[in-house]
Design a protein around this motif. Sequence first.
Motif, mmCIF file in Angstrom:
data_model
loop_
_atom_site.group_PDB
_atom_site.id
_atom_site.type_symbol
_atom_site.label_atom_id
_atom_site.label_comp_id
_atom_site.label_asym_id
_atom_site.label_seq_id
_atom_site.Cartn_x
_atom_site.Cartn_y
_atom_site.Cartn_z
ATOM 1 N N GLN B 17 -18.598 10.891 48.372
ATOM 2 C CA GLN B 17 -19.102 10.030 49.456
ATOM 3 C C GLN B 17 -18.933 8.544 49.076
ATOM 4 O O GLN B 17 -18.516 7.732 49.903
ATOM 5 C CB GLN B 17 -20.582 10.383 49.618
ATOM 6 N N LEU B 18 -19.237 8.228 47.824
ATOM 7 C CA LEU B 18 -19.064 6.841 47.362
ATOM 8 C C LEU B 18 -17.588 6.433 47.364
ATOM 9 O O LEU B 18 -17.244 5.304 47.725
ATOM 10 C CB LEU B 18 -19.666 6.662 45.958
ATOM 11 N N LEU B 19 -16.725 7.373 46.986
ATOM 12 C CA LEU B 19 -15.290 7.066 46.993
ATOM 13 C C LEU B 19 -14.799 6.811 48.420
ATOM 14 O O LEU B 19 -13.988 5.914 48.661
ATOM 15 C CB LEU B 19 -14.488 8.189 46.340
ATOM 16 N N ASP B 20 -15.324 7.589 49.347
ATOM 17 C CA ASP B 20 -14.936 7.374 50.748
ATOM 18 C C ASP B 20 -15.465 6.034 51.278
ATOM 19 O O ASP B 20 -14.757 5.321 51.987
ATOM 20 C CB ASP B 20 -15.427 8.543 51.617
ATOM 21 N N SER B 21 -16.708 5.718 50.912
ATOM 22 C CA SER B 21 -17.233 4.391 51.289
ATOM 23 C C SER B 21 -16.344 3.286 50.722
ATOM 24 O O SER B 21 -15.988 2.339 51.417
ATOM 25 C CB SER B 21 -18.634 4.154 50.711
ATOM 26 N N ALA B 22 -16.015 3.410 49.441
ATOM 27 C CA ALA B 22 -15.202 2.383 48.783
ATOM 28 C C ALA B 22 -13.885 2.199 49.526
ATOM 29 O O ALA B 22 -13.455 1.071 49.792
ATOM 30 C CB ALA B 22 -14.958 2.766 47.324
ATOM 31 N N SER B 23 -13.259 3.321 49.903
ATOM 32 C CA SER B 23 -11.995 3.230 50.638
ATOM 33 C C SER B 23 -12.178 2.517 51.964
ATOM 34 O O SER B 23 -11.347 1.707 52.365
ATOM 35 C CB SER B 23 -11.429 4.629 50.894
ATOM 36 N N SER B 24 -13.282 2.806 52.641
ATOM 37 C CA SER B 24 -13.478 2.182 53.946
ATOM 38 C C SER B 24 -13.816 0.698 53.792
ATOM 39 O O SER B 24 -13.447 -0.123 54.626
ATOM 40 C CB SER B 24 -14.558 2.919 54.743
ATOM 41 N N PHE B 25 -14.480 0.327 52.702
ATOM 42 C CA PHE B 25 -14.823 -1.098 52.491
ATOM 43 C C PHE B 25 -13.592 -1.930 52.156
ATOM 44 O O PHE B 25 -13.634 -3.159 52.214
ATOM 45 C CB PHE B 25 -15.862 -1.242 51.372
ATOM 46 N N GLN B 26 -12.513 -1.242 51.789
ATOM 47 C CA GLN B 26 -11.265 -1.943 51.557
ATOM 48 C C GLN B 26 -10.795 -2.601 52.854
ATOM 49 O O GLN B 26 -10.125 -3.635 52.836
ATOM 50 C CB GLN B 26 -10.232 -0.922 51.081
ATOM 51 N N LYS B 27 -11.154 -1.983 53.966
ATOM 52 C CA LYS B 27 -10.758 -2.547 55.264
ATOM 53 C C LYS B 27 -11.869 -3.410 55.848
ATOM 54 O O LYS B 27 -11.634 -4.536 56.268
ATOM 55 C CB LYS B 27 -10.383 -1.409 56.231
ATOM 56 N N ASN B 28 -13.085 -2.875 55.886
ATOM 57 C CA ASN B 28 -14.188 -3.615 56.496
ATOM 58 C C ASN B 28 -15.426 -3.582 55.619
ATOM 59 O O ASN B 28 -15.803 -2.532 55.130
ATOM 60 C CB ASN B 28 -14.567 -2.984 57.844
ATOM 61 N N SER B 29 -16.042 -4.716 55.498
ATOM 62 C CA SER B 29 -17.272 -4.776 54.722
ATOM 63 C C SER B 29 -18.466 -4.593 55.643
ATOM 64 O O SER B 29 -18.468 -5.084 56.769
ATOM 65 C CB SER B 29 -17.358 -6.143 54.046
ATOM 66 N N PRO B 30 -19.480 -3.846 55.183
ATOM 67 C CA PRO B 30 -20.725 -3.806 55.952
ATOM 68 C C PRO B 30 -21.406 -5.175 55.862
ATOM 69 O O PRO B 30 -21.131 -5.938 54.937
ATOM 70 C CB PRO B 30 -21.566 -2.756 55.229
ATOM 71 N N THR B 31 -22.236 -5.487 56.829
ATOM 72 C CA THR B 31 -22.992 -6.740 56.740
ATOM 73 C C THR B 31 -24.471 -6.421 56.870
ATOM 74 O O THR B 31 -24.851 -5.433 57.494
ATOM 75 C CB THR B 31 -22.599 -7.722 57.864
ATOM 76 N N PHE B 32 -25.277 -7.238 56.255
ATOM 77 C CA PHE B 32 -26.724 -7.026 56.267
ATOM 78 C C PHE B 32 -27.365 -8.123 57.106
ATOM 79 O O PHE B 32 -26.881 -9.249 57.130
ATOM 80 C CB PHE B 32 -27.273 -7.021 54.846
ATOM 81 N N SER B 33 -28.477 -7.774 57.735
ATOM 82 C CA SER B 33 -29.070 -8.729 58.665
ATOM 83 C C SER B 33 -30.020 -9.716 57.984
ATOM 84 O O SER B 33 -30.522 -10.617 58.620
ATOM 85 C CB SER B 33 -29.812 -7.972 59.767
ATOM 86 N N LYS B 34 -30.282 -9.543 56.702
ATOM 87 C CA LYS B 34 -31.167 -10.491 56.040
ATOM 88 C C LYS B 34 -30.575 -10.949 54.705
ATOM 89 O O LYS B 34 -29.597 -10.381 54.217
ATOM 90 C CB LYS B 34 -32.555 -9.881 55.839
ATOM 91 N N GLN B 35 -31.190 -11.998 54.157
ATOM 92 C CA GLN B 35 -30.739 -12.538 52.886
ATOM 93 C C GLN B 35 -31.159 -11.586 51.760
ATOM 94 O O GLN B 35 -32.344 -11.298 51.611
ATOM 95 C CB GLN B 35 -31.403 -13.909 52.689
ATOM 96 N N ILE B 36 -30.180 -11.096 51.004
ATOM 97 C CA ILE B 36 -30.454 -10.172 49.897
ATOM 98 C C ILE B 36 -29.937 -10.804 48.605
ATOM 99 O O ILE B 36 -28.813 -11.312 48.566
ATOM 100 C CB ILE B 36 -29.776 -8.805 50.146
ATOM 101 N N PHE B 37 -30.785 -10.787 47.576
ATOM 102 C CA PHE B 37 -30.433 -11.428 46.296
ATOM 103 C C PHE B 37 -30.051 -10.392 45.247
ATOM 104 O O PHE B 37 -30.818 -9.465 44.979
ATOM 105 C CB PHE B 37 -31.620 -12.246 45.768
ATOM 106 N N ALA B 38 -28.893 -10.592 44.646
ATOM 107 C CA ALA B 38 -28.456 -9.755 43.518
ATOM 108 C C ALA B 38 -28.466 -10.603 42.257
ATOM 109 O O ALA B 38 -27.898 -11.687 42.229
ATOM 110 C CB ALA B 38 -27.054 -9.221 43.772
ATOM 111 N N ALA B 39 -29.137 -10.098 41.212
ATOM 112 C CA ALA B 39 -29.147 -10.790 39.922
ATOM 113 C C ALA B 39 -28.152 -10.115 38.988
ATOM 114 O O ALA B 39 -28.204 -8.896 38.808
ATOM 115 C CB ALA B 39 -30.541 -10.756 39.315
#
Lengths: 294, 294, 294
Positions: B17-39
């Motif tokens: 499932q993760l591999l399929d997501s990764a393949s699809s993100f190669q074309k389009n990135s998901p977007t999030f509706s709020k500010q998310i912080f990654a450290a």
Amino acid sequence: MEHFISINQLSSDKIMQLLDSASSFQKNSPTFSKQIFAANLFFEPSTRTKMSFIVAQKKLGLEILDFQADFSSLLKGESLYDTVKTFESIGADVAVIRHEADDWITELSTGINIPIINAGAGKAEHPTQCMLDLLTLYQEFGSFENVKVVIVGDIIHSRVAKSNALALQRLGAKVYLSAAPGYEDNSLDFPYVTIDEAVKLCDALMLLRIQHERHDTQYKTMDYLENYGLTKQRENAMRNHAIILHPAPINRGVEIEDELVECSRSRIFKQMSNGVYVRMAILNHVLKEWGISK
Amino acid sequence: MEHFISINQLSSDKIMQLLDSASSFQKNSPTFSKQIFAANLFFEPSTRTKMSFIVAQKKLGLEILDFQADFSSLLKGESLYDTVKTFESIGADVAVIRHEADDWITELSTGINIPIINAGAGKAEHPTQCMLDLLTLYQEFGSFENVKVVIVGDIIHSRVAKSNALALQRLGAKVYLSAAPGYEDNSLDFPYVTIDEAVKLCDALMLLRIQHERHDTQYKTMDYLENYGLTKQRENAMRNHAIILHPAPINRGVEIEDELVECSRSRIFKQMSNGVYVRMAILNHVLKEWGISK
Amino acid sequence: MEHFISINQLSSDKIMQLLDSASSFQKNSPTFSKQIFAANLFFEPSTRTKMSFIVAQKKLGLEILDFQADFSSLLKGESLYDTVKTFESIGADVAVIRHEADDWITELSTGINIPIINAGAGKAEHPTQCMLDLLTLYQEFGSFENVKVVIVGDIIHSRVAKSNALALQRLGAKVYLSAAPGYEDNSLDFPYVTIDEAVKLCDALMLLRIQHERHDTQYKTMDYLENYGLTKQRENAMRNHAIILHPAPINRGVEIEDELVECSRSRIFKQMSNGVYVRMAILNHVLKEWGISK
């Protein structure tokens, strides 16, 4: 229009106004209609303060210029003034500065045309830390009137003890100090109490980081905790509603027993969260006062 | 809700499932509706992995907190737990961590309330590297069933050999190992073949970085390449469709002959591109699972 | 499609076009319709140039990948080529590079498929510095025709003297050089004048940073200023309209008397501001030429 250098420069009203802004920014961030650049110039190691400023800036939607003091023209011997003037010239709208000199602001007092926010000046001042301590107390007690705060630990090497004590007194709190022999700062006109007296009388116990390495008199870690630190036994003696503060980084097992760091009285990690909101409030205040944002 | 620490914790279905997501993100990135912080907390040098995470985070529209381990409160002796807790407190929604200790995750197993993604744990695990290797093989062969993969090189010092071997086996691949004397890991239950056997039988040759400096037995560079590395002559013996992988950084002329790095069989730079997409998929997965994004 | 490596590669028309773009970007920035990644790879200390590129990139709305040369796979001995190729693979659309080698570009001349902008190549070239010097002169004089420019100081160690001199001559300016004994570059075919002659004849005095540490012949600081630098007395002898330039960082009291750094003739901090606009123009030009933006 002033730089944001010391808590002493702020009226009590202004302090309260900033605390109210900080509380409101916890829910909603103001937004600015144009691109605003904040330069972070940290000439000393810092995780907490620097990252807290960065989160505050990102929540405000500012662009960040992150200066690496260890990899830069400083190696070429450039002065602080010329470094700040460079950032002003390339478009910084505000500069956040931490430096190991107590009086670095003097070098910048003329000639810089952007607001400066003090993120730590040697042992002298750390006003945004003071403001987050104030916010945490204010959230807890709703007022500073007659709140009993004991500042405990390495008073002489702290850059917050003095400004916190003075600001708290001005706002109506009762301030006491507690320090191991050799750790006192006798220039401060506040009563000293022992740690055992402190835990019994306080509404808030404000622990400071111990910096053994800066002292001639060395205490053994366990001796220090037993005699001058916050043990579980002492924590038991605190009043029901009393809380614990610490600016971090914490020496677990030195100024505070390990298991107390996240006990129910501890507001240590809440202080960190609050740091973001007070810094948003201060940035917003300074940008408005200088006419940079509207 | 789990931290993303090991490839072993994922079911085969979840991996696919993760591999399929990764393949699809190669074309389009998901977007999030709020500010998310990654450290990003990297306590070890890393260009590739850290920058790959940063690109993934920026493509997802995350805000990034970039921790400089060499210029920070670590100098003041703060623990990993307190550092991570600090980032949680100031607003990090997810932490990506690399550390030289094999078992750093243990210290974080309780008390941290944000998801952690393992970006490298000593010699023990490097699950996002494993995922990008899997994606590269999956794109090539459409399935793992009976794909013959030989993992070649410094098996004992690799943080991917073991987890790659186990994951590939679980997904249906046939896994072999090939190592110079002294470079084997005898705790792994997979057949060893010589490099000359390896090139003839494999569908994919997965080269590892040689870390001579960590070994008592030293090989001369040219001797190593001649006897255990991928020379042009050996590359000629590979099957038509067989491909070459390498996690990089590459020791050109040690584990692989210089000119082969960008030969038509090489997927080395494609692996790097894929690294971004699998990290997007993992970040997205973790943020969803923890209810941070929707 | 070319990398942006040397001012010599640009026609006079192209230079003028870039200066006009830079001037227009001072008012309005172009915007791009897609996410574009710029990688900044600085292998030498730099505040000014790196931060200037960062501001330019942020004003253009680019995503920035900030490479820390001191904390990275370089420690693992990776080549410049492999490092740049890595950034290309993970999604960098353009790379801005500074490196201490004079000829680093040679290593990248084949195999790299993204545009490279030279942000400083050893002592050899620094074309974006040259462009900002040109913009500052152009803003001042409206043309280069017969403008008398004297380049003063450590000619032999400067990475801008040669390219500035040649570019200015090509654009119609009259170029002179002035250097203390041992600081000349005799490979340059321009007339040398003394500093006292220079201040009287020039429209623009282009001071260079003195790098005493790189010379066998050492001058005492005060001797240097008195005999070869710009003192207040010499500044008094300059023509009314004549201006002072310096690439910074400045050795105050060495190549220029302290108080002159911000005198009315000084364009030193304006040069820094202009640095942002020329870098926006160069980035925009390169992205368009390579078909990355539209």
